[in-house]
Design an enzyme around this catalytic site. Structure first.
Site, PDB file in Angstrom:
ATOM      1  N   TYR A 164     -14.332 -12.409  -0.192  1.00 24.73           N
ATOM      2  CA  TYR A 164     -15.103 -11.188  -0.504  1.00 24.73           C
ATOM      3  C   TYR A 164     -16.295 -11.497  -1.402  1.00 24.73           C
ATOM      4  O   TYR A 164     -17.371 -10.925  -1.253  1.00 24.73           O
ATOM      5  CB  TYR A 164     -14.200 -10.150  -1.181  1.00 24.73           C
ATOM      6  CG  TYR A 164     -13.196  -9.532  -0.238  1.00 24.73           C
ATOM      7  CD1 TYR A 164     -13.536  -8.449   0.563  1.00 24.73           C
ATOM      8  CD2 TYR A 164     -11.909 -10.040  -0.130  1.00 24.73           C
ATOM      9  CE1 TYR A 164     -12.622  -7.892   1.443  1.00 24.73           C
ATOM     10  CE2 TYR A 164     -10.983  -9.498   0.746  1.00 24.73           C
ATOM     11  CZ  TYR A 164     -11.352  -8.423   1.533  1.00 24.73           C
ATOM     12  OH  TYR A 164     -10.438  -7.886   2.410  1.00 24.73           O
ATOM     13  N   ARG A 218       0.829  -1.222   0.000  1.00 29.08           N
ATOM     14  CA  ARG A 218       0.000   0.000   0.000  1.00 29.08           C
ATOM     15  C   ARG A 218       0.859   1.267   0.000  1.00 29.08           C
ATOM     16  O   ARG A 218       0.575   2.235   0.706  1.00 29.08           O
ATOM     17  CB  ARG A 218      -0.967  -0.005   1.184  1.00 29.08           C
ATOM     18  CG  ARG A 218      -2.394  -0.274   0.718  1.00 29.08           C
ATOM     19  CD  ARG A 218      -3.379  -0.265   1.869  1.00 29.08           C
ATOM     20  NE  ARG A 218      -3.604  -1.590   2.395  1.00 29.08           N
ATOM     21  CZ  ARG A 218      -3.957  -1.867   3.657  1.00 29.08           C
ATOM     22  NH1 ARG A 218      -4.118  -0.884   4.527  1.00 29.08           N
ATOM     23  NH2 ARG A 218      -4.163  -3.092   4.028  1.00 29.08           N
ATOM     24  N   ARG A 261      -3.860   6.580   0.599  1.00 30.24           N
ATOM     25  CA  ARG A 261      -4.399   7.772   1.242  1.00 30.24           C
ATOM     26  C   ARG A 261      -3.445   8.513   2.165  1.00 30.24           C
ATOM     27  O   ARG A 261      -3.697   9.652   2.523  1.00 30.24           O
ATOM     28  CB  ARG A 261      -5.684   7.410   2.012  1.00 30.24           C
ATOM     29  CG  ARG A 261      -6.867   7.181   1.088  1.00 30.24           C
ATOM     30  CD  ARG A 261      -8.012   6.508   1.827  1.00 30.24           C
ATOM     31  NE  ARG A 261      -7.607   5.153   2.190  1.00 30.24           N
ATOM     32  CZ  ARG A 261      -8.387   4.293   2.866  1.00 30.24           C
ATOM     33  NH1 ARG A 261      -9.580   4.671   3.273  1.00 30.24           N
ATOM     34  NH2 ARG A 261      -7.948   3.092   3.141  1.00 30.24           N
ATOM     35  N   ARG A 279      -7.025  11.188  -6.358  1.00 27.33           N
ATOM     36  CA  ARG A 279      -8.216  10.420  -5.983  1.00 27.33           C
ATOM     37  C   ARG A 279      -9.468  11.317  -6.005  1.00 27.33           C
ATOM     38  O   ARG A 279     -10.531  10.899  -6.454  1.00 27.33           O
ATOM     39  CB  ARG A 279      -7.961   9.845  -4.595  1.00 27.33           C
ATOM     40  CG  ARG A 279      -9.094   9.125  -3.943  1.00 27.33           C
ATOM     41  CD  ARG A 279      -9.255   7.717  -4.470  1.00 27.33           C
ATOM     42  NE  ARG A 279     -10.210   7.008  -3.665  1.00 27.33           N
ATOM     43  CZ  ARG A 279     -11.516   7.206  -3.697  1.00 27.33           C
ATOM     44  NH1 ARG A 279     -12.032   8.102  -4.507  1.00 27.33           N
ATOM     45  NH2 ARG A 279     -12.325   6.526  -2.916  1.00 27.33           N
ATOM     46  N   ASP A 310      -6.839  -3.151  -7.639  1.00 23.51           N
ATOM     47  CA  ASP A 310      -7.339  -3.806  -6.422  1.00 23.51           C
ATOM     48  C   ASP A 310      -7.569  -5.282  -6.710  1.00 23.51           C
ATOM     49  O   ASP A 310      -7.813  -5.666  -7.864  1.00 23.51           O
ATOM     50  CB  ASP A 310      -8.649  -3.160  -5.944  1.00 23.51           C
ATOM     51  CG  ASP A 310      -8.926  -3.549  -4.500  1.00 23.51           C
ATOM     52  OD1 ASP A 310      -8.368  -2.923  -3.598  1.00 23.51           O
ATOM     53  OD2 ASP A 310      -9.678  -4.526  -4.291  1.00 23.51           O
TER      54      ASP A 310
END
Ligand code: 1CP
Length: 354
Positions: free
Chosen positions: A160, A34, A38, A47, A84
């Site tokens: 998921y 990562r 953010r 973003r 992702d």
């Protein structure tokens, strides 16, 4: 189309690729899980302009830009494709959204009959912007920086798909796998197939190395770990090796504990990603003779910074200095990580010598 196989042969010297093949270098090459995200102001800016998170993943110009941001800022030895793990279910035809502040949301698939909603046939239609991102990053990267492609491992992606969201215990997938192993196996096989095709295309577009993220490999009983973590990973490794004999493959079975050893032995991965809880001396003795190791700084340490972070980074580099080692975190950066601490960590690794 870029001929990535001859490209890789022409540049055998990328430090990250050499370490992945087991070479002990003067200092470990490094990248961070990562590393785009953010915690970086320049990411938040892109973003905000991109629309949704998925819009960003499917916008080659912007996705390439955020892939390159941490390479520019910190001089990492690897760039990881910005995408992702959930683009695979999306490409298979499952509805996917990222809801602001909530994370991913999918239309759950909970039984074999519902697999009819999915198909492997047209995955590249949806995934072609990702391949274009890889091409753009490849063209912009310095020659000595490796481009890391990735996918989720089948078990983690399935958790998921079945739950429809992130869960603390992956209960919906575990329950299906216990109730109807043959039906669940079909979902896993579909994911093995899609993952091989997806990674093959990433390598063709210019990825030097690929990582399989099995973030939810931990906590399974032995028989389930063998069937749903090891077996599909081994199948992907075997099929990719036929297509790309020289491609280094990183497997990251997070929180696998005592199963790390059989995982490395049975899957044949070139590099194993270590989570923060893996003891250094044990890994150096038991895993590093079989595979290069990657890891495993606690992602909380770059939040704290200073001596606590650097002392632990030094312990990790010393423990793994006699074999293949790629410096990384034990899991990804979290949004409150100060970029200044990451810069300090990057400088420290760059200057360290074994
Ligand atoms: O709004 C935002 O910016 C969303 C945050 C975000 C980001 C930056 C998500 C949503 N995904 C990503 C990018 C991402 N995801 C990368 C890019 C490259 C890099 O590392 O810099 C990668 C490799 C992933 C992989 C990924 N996605 C994993 C495996 C690694 C891990 O963290 O364990 C997993 C489990 C996901 C699912 C996912 N995507 C995003 C969220 C919030 C989640 C987790 C949901 C949950 O279980 O709670």
């Amino acid at each position: 189309m870029i001929d990535a196989s001859s490209d890789r042969k022409a540049l055998p010297g990328k430090p990250l690729v050499r370490a992945a093949r087991g070479e002990a270098l003067e200092r470990p090459p490094f990248w961070f899980m990562r590393q785009a995200g953010r915690y970086l102001p320049e990411y938040r800016e892109v973003r905000a302009d991109a629309g949704s998170f998925l819009d960003l993943c499917y916008n080659p110009r912007l996705a390439a830009e955020v892939t390159l941001q941490p390479v520019r800022r910190f001089g990492t030895d690897g760039a990881i494709l910005f995408s992702d793990i959930l683009v695979i279910p999306h490409a298979l035809g499952q509805h996917l959204e990222f809801r602001e502040g909530e994370g991913p949301w999918l239309e759950p698939i909970t039984a074999e009959a519902e697999l009819a909603r999915l198909s492997c046939d047209r995955i590249h239609d949806r995934l072609s912007p990702v391949y274009e991102t890889v091409e753009r990053v490849r063209a912009a990267l310095p020659d000595d920086v490796a481009l890391i492609g990735f996918a989720g491992a089948p078990w983690t992606v399935a958790t998921y798909m079945v739950a429809g969201r992130g869960t603390p215990d992956q209960a919906p997938a575990r329950d299906w796998a216990y109730r109807d192993p043959a039906g669940f196996q079909r979902l896993i096989e579909m994911l093995v197939d899609a993952t091989v095709r997806y990674l093959d295309r990433q390598v063709r577009a210019g990825a030097d190395i690929v990582q399989l993220f099995d973030s939810w490999a931990g906590g399974l009983p032995e028989s389930a770990f063998e069937r749903w973590v090891i077996a599909p990973t081994r199948a992907i490794v075997e099929r990719l090796r036929k297509l790309w004999p020289d491609l280094p493959i990183i497997g990251f079975p997070r929180a696998a504990g005592a199963f790390y050893e059989p995982y490395v032995r049975a899957t044949g991965v070139d590099v194993v990603g270590l989570d923060t809880g893996v003891p250094l001396q044990w890994a150096a003795r038991t895993l590093q003779p079989m595979a290069a190791v990657q890891g495993n700084l606690d992602p909380r340490l770059p939040i704290v910074g200073g001596a606590a972070m650097l002392d632990e980074a030094r312990r990790i580099m010393e423990a793994f200095s006699s074999g293949g080692h790629i410096f990384n975190l034990g899991h990804g950066f979290v949004p409150q990580t100060p970029p200044e601490n990451v810069a300090q960590l990057a400088d420290f690794i760059r200057e360290w010598r074994r």
